[in-house]
Write an enzyme that holds these catalytic residues in place. Sequence first.
Site, mmCIF file in Angstrom:
data_model
loop_
_atom_site.group_PDB
_atom_site.id
_atom_site.type_symbol
_atom_site.label_atom_id
_atom_site.label_comp_id
_atom_site.label_asym_id
_atom_site.label_seq_id
_atom_site.Cartn_x
_atom_site.Cartn_y
_atom_site.Cartn_z
ATOM 1 N N GLU A 1 0.860 -1.187 0.000
ATOM 2 C CA GLU A 1 0.000 0.000 0.000
ATOM 3 C C GLU A 1 0.891 1.230 0.000
ATOM 4 O O GLU A 1 1.909 1.274 0.698
ATOM 5 C CB GLU A 1 -0.910 0.022 1.230
ATOM 6 C CG GLU A 1 -1.708 1.334 1.309
ATOM 7 C CD GLU A 1 -2.929 1.285 2.210
ATOM 8 O OE1 GLU A 1 -3.034 0.347 3.009
ATOM 9 O OE2 GLU A 1 -3.767 2.198 2.101
ATOM 10 N N CYS B 1 -6.684 1.034 2.425
ATOM 11 C CA CYS B 1 -7.598 2.184 2.388
ATOM 12 C C CYS B 1 -7.347 3.090 1.193
ATOM 13 O O CYS B 1 -8.243 3.794 0.743
ATOM 14 C CB CYS B 1 -7.488 2.980 3.681
ATOM 15 S SG CYS B 1 -8.257 2.135 5.058
ATOM 16 N N ASN C 1 -12.412 -2.932 -0.208
ATOM 17 C CA ASN C 1 -11.408 -3.075 0.839
ATOM 18 C C ASN C 1 -12.068 -2.861 2.192
ATOM 19 O O ASN C 1 -12.419 -1.727 2.519
ATOM 20 C CB ASN C 1 -10.280 -2.055 0.666
ATOM 21 C CG ASN C 1 -9.311 -2.095 1.833
ATOM 22 O OD1 ASN C 1 -8.605 -3.089 2.031
ATOM 23 N ND2 ASN C 1 -9.286 -1.037 2.637
ATOM 24 N N GLU C 2 -12.255 -3.915 2.926
ATOM 25 C CA GLU C 2 -12.830 -3.882 4.270
ATOM 26 C C GLU C 2 -13.929 -2.818 4.419
ATOM 27 O O GLU C 2 -13.991 -2.092 5.413
ATOM 28 C CB GLU C 2 -11.741 -3.748 5.353
ATOM 29 C CG GLU C 2 -10.851 -2.535 5.291
ATOM 30 C CD GLU C 2 -9.910 -2.416 6.497
ATOM 31 O OE1 GLU C 2 -9.195 -3.374 6.815
ATOM 32 O OE2 GLU C 2 -9.895 -1.329 7.109
#
Length: 660
Positions: free
Chosen positions: A45, A249, A379-380
């Site tokens: 990330e 994120c 993503n989550e």
Amino acid sequence: MMKKIASTALLTIMVFTWFGASAQQKADATKIKKISPDLFGIFFEDLSYAADGGLYAELIQNRSFEYNPADNRDWNSMTAWKYETDGFGYGTISVETAAPVHPNNPHYILLDIQDEGQKGVGLENSGFDGIPVKAGKNYNFSVFLNVLSDQSLPVKVALVDRKGKELGSSSFTTSGKGWKKYAEQIHVNFDNDSAKLVLLIKAKGKIGIDMVSLFPEETFKNHKNGLRADLAQVIADIRPKFMRFPGGCLTHGDGIANIYRWKNTIGPVEQRVEQRNIWNYHQTAGLGYFEYFQFCEDIGAKPVPVLAAGVSCQNSGGTWRIGSTGQKGIPMEEMKAYVQDVLDLVEYANGSVTSTWGAKRAAAGHPAPFNLEYVGIGNEDKITGVFEKRFRMIYDALHKAHPEIKIIGTVGPSPSGEDFEKGWKLADQLSVGIVDEHYYEKPQWFLKNTQRYDAYNRLRSKVYIGEYASWGNTLFNALAEAVYMTNLERNGDVVRMASYAPLIARIGHTSWNPNLIYFNGSKVFPTVNYYVQQQFAANSGNEYLPGVIKLKGEKAALDTTAGVSTVRDSATGDLILKIANAGNAAVSGEADLSKIGQLPQSATLIVITGNPEVKNSADNPQAIVPQSSVIKLQKKWAFTVPAYSLTVVRISSKGMEKHK
Ligand code: AHR
């Protein structure tokens, strides 16, 4: 980094002895289980300066003058730059946006030099905490200049130390008007960890300056617009089976406008769309989708791009702070185009060179496909109606257009709870192939949950543990993860992939701890967790052999501070034994290799052990590293592994008959 140790020294930490035969303890060949060939990979990330100022080898910070207060309250177009008039020259400097190099890259510097003084007038860049350079090496400089006065202008570019001593330089003269790219090579004669780049115009005149760039000539695999060689190599040395990118994120972004759009990150770097990084800095997109795919190929990792599910992060407007504005969905009237972007990514990666997006890949220098197999959607995310509607649209379209792609869905940020339940329910309804579980927990959690996947229904979706880590970088943390990973191997039929997160972080700019690898401008510091991940990834198999290793005694077998696994890699035929012990006492057991066939004379033994409280750090980077030695092989062994250790035995297939 792996230390070799003499076998006598090894005896002090591990003892293998012959055990008598015992029918019950032999591996049952009928129970060999096929497990995922892609089990252990990496999660990348752009967080903690992982891309700009990290893996991306660009040495100039804010090269395109696009930094602004939205990235970071104290930033602007001149961040990391200084107006340079040391030779008593003078004129004016301004940040302009009229007629830029490209509309996606609107800001540039305009110098109007009225007197060039003794040295010239220009700009100085301090890089990311200084520019590290090495004596004897070449650096590739480039810049876009737009001469607005009538005459050509002499330009000097130099690398200097903090006192202004020149480390290397090059000079050239501009030609013609209009934006033009100039490229020079600078040979450096002295080592320096915190050099600066100085660009001086040595005549009166008016000139626009943009995209000031400096790369080491030697990048990873020597690609243009490439990656930092030392850092990329440490990542490659994990030998990951896959690489997830670009987050985290970062993928779903801080608000809709901040969602990561892959199309903005390809093509000429001066035309890419830069944007605010959700982690409060700036993304140049210099490391974009082409470079991600190329890196995956270079390190033999399957690419796993993760795209937003049409919604922004649920913490938008207040990431990691109280008071966020919450998840926002891309307006429905824009979703058709968004879905098309997802489909186009598959064409970009795998399509023929005559297809629209395959042609762009070829134009970037890669006519062959990138063999994209997995795509993550979401993503989550918080599993809301807004999410579900958009996820279904993307999932249905992608599944229909590309049934060959394995789609990874998402089940929230935690190993249980509302989003986890709702995410799984949605996955069941749609028969999503794989779901992405995330968990950051204490080491004790990992030791208590070693049976988690034994209970999973094999008929439901497979699992990608896309982010996990115990909260720390001590040996104990790494060993808790190792014990857990032996259990992931046992459950490798349902756990398809797993990646520790996050991967890399620049010291002094970490937005998240712990990480697997730390670095500064010139050095890379792998953690103990890194060495554990490396042992599992580099020594993975696609077949699980139960019962080969038995820990001694009932108590030991139930003790979750220890874990064992035996896998075989059918490509090489190699057999790998792992014994992870996160407990404070040595653990004994037996490895029965009598069904393996004719054993080779010797095997490689790797041990990671030490004080459980110790971490590798910049001051003591090799406090704990794997110790490697060669051992003589026997068909039946009793072993004792030390307290707080991971032991890996790799038995080469050479000289070994097939294990039936
Ligand atoms: O890995 C750091 C962050 O943790 C990721 O960006 C996010 O997905 C998770 O919450």
